[in-house]
Design an enzyme around this catalytic site. Structure first.
Site, mmCIF file in Angstrom:
data_model
loop_
_atom_site.group_PDB
_atom_site.id
_atom_site.type_symbol
_atom_site.label_atom_id
_atom_site.label_comp_id
_atom_site.label_asym_id
_atom_site.label_seq_id
_atom_site.Cartn_x
_atom_site.Cartn_y
_atom_site.Cartn_z
ATOM 1 N N ARG A 1 5.350 -2.709 3.836
ATOM 2 C CA ARG A 1 5.515 -2.136 2.493
ATOM 3 C C ARG A 1 6.977 -2.070 2.060
ATOM 4 O O ARG A 1 7.401 -1.120 1.398
ATOM 5 C CB ARG A 1 4.907 -0.730 2.420
ATOM 6 C CG ARG A 1 3.398 -0.708 2.501
ATOM 7 C CD ARG A 1 2.807 -1.276 1.224
ATOM 8 N NE ARG A 1 1.364 -1.168 1.226
ATOM 9 C CZ ARG A 1 0.689 -0.147 0.697
ATOM 10 N NH1 ARG A 1 1.312 0.830 0.126
ATOM 11 N NH2 ARG A 1 -0.611 -0.138 0.745
ATOM 12 N N ARG A 32 7.247 1.115 -4.253
ATOM 13 C CA ARG A 32 7.666 2.138 -5.222
ATOM 14 C C ARG A 32 8.964 2.845 -4.897
ATOM 15 O O ARG A 32 9.526 3.510 -5.753
ATOM 16 C CB ARG A 32 6.547 3.177 -5.372
ATOM 17 C CG ARG A 32 5.419 2.684 -6.238
ATOM 18 C CD ARG A 32 4.216 3.589 -6.133
ATOM 19 N NE ARG A 32 3.648 3.478 -4.780
ATOM 20 C CZ ARG A 32 2.536 4.069 -4.384
ATOM 21 N NH1 ARG A 32 1.887 4.843 -5.206
ATOM 22 N NH2 ARG A 32 2.075 3.899 -3.167
ATOM 23 N N ARG A 44 6.835 -2.599 -12.438
ATOM 24 C CA ARG A 44 5.511 -2.013 -12.349
ATOM 25 C C ARG A 44 4.988 -1.638 -13.732
ATOM 26 O O ARG A 44 3.782 -1.710 -13.984
ATOM 27 C CB ARG A 44 5.627 -0.754 -11.482
ATOM 28 C CG ARG A 44 4.352 -0.241 -10.965
ATOM 29 C CD ARG A 44 4.639 0.756 -9.860
ATOM 30 N NE ARG A 44 3.380 1.341 -9.446
ATOM 31 C CZ ARG A 44 3.042 2.594 -9.657
ATOM 32 N NH1 ARG A 44 3.887 3.415 -10.245
ATOM 33 N NH2 ARG A 44 1.861 3.028 -9.265
ATOM 34 N N ASP A 89 -2.322 -7.661 -1.685
ATOM 35 C CA ASP A 89 -2.994 -6.509 -1.082
ATOM 36 C C ASP A 89 -4.184 -6.986 -0.266
ATOM 37 O O ASP A 89 -4.742 -8.053 -0.532
ATOM 38 C CB ASP A 89 -3.476 -5.529 -2.154
ATOM 39 C CG ASP A 89 -3.813 -4.170 -1.554
ATOM 40 O OD1 ASP A 89 -2.890 -3.372 -1.331
ATOM 41 O OD2 ASP A 89 -4.999 -3.934 -1.254
ATOM 42 N N TYR A 141 -13.109 -0.049 2.923
ATOM 43 C CA TYR A 141 -12.913 0.161 1.476
ATOM 44 C C TYR A 141 -14.104 -0.362 0.680
ATOM 45 O O TYR A 141 -14.502 0.220 -0.329
ATOM 46 C CB TYR A 141 -11.614 -0.512 1.013
ATOM 47 C CG TYR A 141 -10.393 0.196 1.536
ATOM 48 C CD1 TYR A 141 -9.873 1.296 0.877
ATOM 49 C CD2 TYR A 141 -9.788 -0.196 2.724
ATOM 50 C CE1 TYR A 141 -8.765 1.978 1.374
ATOM 51 C CE2 TYR A 141 -8.684 0.474 3.233
ATOM 52 C CZ TYR A 141 -8.180 1.557 2.552
ATOM 53 O OH TYR A 141 -7.105 2.236 3.046
HETATM 54 O O1 CP3 Z 1 4.010 -4.753 2.775
HETATM 55 C C1 CP3 Z 1 4.222 -5.181 1.628
HETATM 56 O O2 CP3 Z 1 5.199 -4.830 0.972
HETATM 57 C C2 CP3 Z 1 3.316 -6.269 1.089
HETATM 58 C C3 CP3 Z 1 2.282 -5.847 0.197
HETATM 59 C C4 CP3 Z 1 1.147 -4.962 0.680
HETATM 60 C C5 CP3 Z 1 0.537 -4.021 -0.185
HETATM 61 N N1 CP3 Z 1 -0.542 -3.480 0.476
HETATM 62 C C6 CP3 Z 1 0.980 -3.706 -1.550
HETATM 63 C C7 CP3 Z 1 0.448 -2.533 -2.256
HETATM 64 C C8 CP3 Z 1 0.465 -4.925 1.897
HETATM 65 C C9 CP3 Z 1 0.740 -5.689 3.189
HETATM 66 C C10 CP3 Z 1 -0.616 -4.004 1.749
HETATM 67 C C11 CP3 Z 1 -1.599 -3.732 2.820
HETATM 68 C C12 CP3 Z 1 -2.632 -2.717 2.594
HETATM 69 N N2 CP3 Z 1 -3.262 -2.377 1.434
HETATM 70 C C13 CP3 Z 1 -3.223 -1.973 3.636
HETATM 71 C C14 CP3 Z 1 -2.907 -2.134 5.117
HETATM 72 C C15 CP3 Z 1 -1.657 -1.443 5.515
HETATM 73 C C16 CP3 Z 1 -1.718 0.046 5.438
HETATM 74 O O3 CP3 Z 1 -0.947 0.596 4.630
HETATM 75 O O4 CP3 Z 1 -2.498 0.653 6.174
HETATM 76 C C17 CP3 Z 1 -4.192 -1.131 3.057
HETATM 77 C C18 CP3 Z 1 -5.072 -0.146 3.802
HETATM 78 C C19 CP3 Z 1 -4.201 -1.396 1.648
HETATM 79 C C20 CP3 Z 1 -5.106 -0.804 0.614
HETATM 80 C C21 CP3 Z 1 -4.370 -0.123 -0.454
HETATM 81 N N3 CP3 Z 1 -3.615 -0.766 -1.422
HETATM 82 C C22 CP3 Z 1 -4.293 1.277 -0.712
HETATM 83 C C23 CP3 Z 1 -4.969 2.331 0.131
HETATM 84 C C24 CP3 Z 1 -3.485 1.442 -1.835
HETATM 85 C C25 CP3 Z 1 -3.182 2.738 -2.546
HETATM 86 C C26 CP3 Z 1 -2.184 3.549 -1.842
HETATM 87 C C27 CP3 Z 1 -0.786 3.158 -2.244
HETATM 88 O O5 CP3 Z 1 0.045 2.959 -1.363
HETATM 89 O O6 CP3 Z 1 -0.548 3.077 -3.449
HETATM 90 C C28 CP3 Z 1 -3.027 0.150 -2.246
HETATM 91 C C29 CP3 Z 1 -2.129 -0.152 -3.380
HETATM 92 C C30 CP3 Z 1 -0.914 -0.953 -3.083
HETATM 93 N N4 CP3 Z 1 -0.819 -2.014 -2.240
HETATM 94 C C31 CP3 Z 1 0.349 -0.752 -3.687
HETATM 95 C C32 CP3 Z 1 1.207 -1.731 -3.175
HETATM 96 C C33 CP3 Z 1 2.650 -1.964 -3.523
HETATM 97 C C34 CP3 Z 1 0.676 0.307 -4.740
HETATM 98 C C35 CP3 Z 1 0.200 -0.174 -6.070
HETATM 99 C C36 CP3 Z 1 1.040 0.370 -7.167
HETATM 100 O O7 CP3 Z 1 2.056 -0.256 -7.463
HETATM 101 O O8 CP3 Z 1 0.641 1.400 -7.684
#
Ligand code: CP3
Length: 354
Positions: A24, A28, A37, A73, A162
């Protein structure tokens, strides 16, 4: 042969100081991410090559990370198969839950390649930009040909969590109940995801990804027999399929909170690298997995958020504990949105200190 430090470590070579990137790392906590965003919703950002390319490169410009992870994602896969998905502020992902055979039959895995085509386009662009010296200078990227492009997917069990639950959860009770009460239905879902995930990762590699990572964030919820069936075996099949089509491309597995089961996970899946969560005792795991398996991790994201001397000390402890092994410095889970960007700079400097 490659000069990229991250790829060298993933192929089993110890390097000192270790290469670093952060899960990540594009997100943000960066003001330049928050600015973009506002322009488009999350799925649009993931599927618009101009935007996804820019977001992926933001942390590379700032910190010259050794790895650039594609901005996308794990839930892109169910979405590409036709499951409805929205990202709601302060809530997270919201999906139309899959609860029966009829729900499963509505999924269209044959559509994934077409829907994810813009993501493959992003990967191709990123690879060209990262490897072309001329573009490097104009983009402010610094070190030509030093950054490894990482593709990824969720592992079948975590994505199923999910899909069945319809969103995030602490326990994923509906999902785990389905796995016990309707094993044939749950196995069908896991099989479908296993095949679709392997295919999508192969497409990412064809498009230009140099390594891929499998995120099994909720693996630690499962008791050993279910961990074997829904985590180890599907991940093994995915690694096998990637090896068959793309031998030599490293695969990183992240069976988060798998505890002692990571030993068997590494042995059976034959991943090239094991990503470790924050709770992992490094000496113990180093004794459980063969020395050729790279270890990735495992700083606590809250330690990074807190910063200061504690951060530098903790980064030093982790780096020293794995000295002499192939080690990729990373967090034990993703960067938290409240993290000050200067703390990331301080971490990178501490890890790269000779
Ligand atoms: O690592 C990176 O920077 C690459 C991009 C990436 C995202 N999600 C971007 C994202 C990666 C590798 C993920 C993996 C991901 N997504 C996982 C596995 C890793 C972990 O954290 O356990 C999971 C479980 C998800 C599912 C997911 N996506 C959730 C639960 C959420 C909401 C929570 C949150 O952090 O906002 C997301 C949204 C998400 N994925 C965002 C980003 C940048 C936020 C979206 C936004 O901009 O509002």
């Amino acid at each position: 042969m490659t000069d990229k430090p991250l790829l060298r470590v993933l192929s089993g070579e110890p390097i000192w100081p270790p290469p670093i990137w952060l899960m990540r790392q594009a997100g943000r906590y960066l003001p330049e991410f928050r600015a973009l965003r506002a322009q488009a919703d999350f799925l649009t950002r993931c599927t618009t090559p101009d935007i996804a390319t820019e977001i992926t490169l933001q942390p590379i410009r700032r910190y010259a990370m050794d790895g650039a992870i594609l901005f996308s994602d794990i839930l892109i896969l169910p979405w590409a198969m036709g499951q409805s998905l929205r990202f709601v502020d302060q809530v997270g992902p919201v999906l139309e839950p899959i609860r029966c055979y009829a729900d499963l039959q509505r999924l269209r895995p044959e559509r994934v390649a077409e829907v994810t085509a813009p993501i493959m386009e992003t990967i191709g662009r990123l690879r060209r930009l990262l490897d072309a010296p001329a573009d490097q200078a104009s983009l402010g990227l610094g070190r030509a040909g030093a950054t490894t492009l990482i593709g990824f997917a969720g592992s079948p069990f975590t994505v199923a969590c999910y899909m069945v639950e319809g969103g995030g959860s602490k326990e994923f009770a509906a999902t785990r109940t389905m796995a016990y009460a309707e094993p044939a239905l749950f196995d069908r879902l896991i099989d479908l995801l296993t095949q679709a995930t392997a295919r999508m990762l192969c497409d990412q590699i064809t498009a230009g990804a140099e390594a891929v990572m499998l995120f099994d964030s909720w693996a630690g919820l499962l008791p050993p027999p279910q961990f074997e069936r829904h985590v180890i075996q599907p991940n093994r099949l995915i690694v096998e399929e990637i090896r068959r089509h793309h031998p030599g491309v490293p695969v990183v597995g992240f069976p988060r909170l798998g505890g002692w089961l990571v030993e068997r996970y590494a042995a059976v899946t034959a991943v090239d690298a094991l990503a470790l969560d924050t709770a992992t005792e490094l000496d113990v795991v180093a004794g459980l997995v063969p020395p050729t398996v790279a270890l990735q991790g495992n700083l606590d994201p809250l330690c990074l958020l807190a910063g200061g001397d504690g951060l530098v000390r903790e980064a030093g402890r982790i780096r020293d504990a794995l000295r002499g092994r192939p080690h990729v410095f990373n967090l034990g889970h993703g960067v938290l949105p409240q993290t000050p960007p200067e703390h990331v700079a301080a971490l990178v400097e501490a890890v790269r200190r000779p």
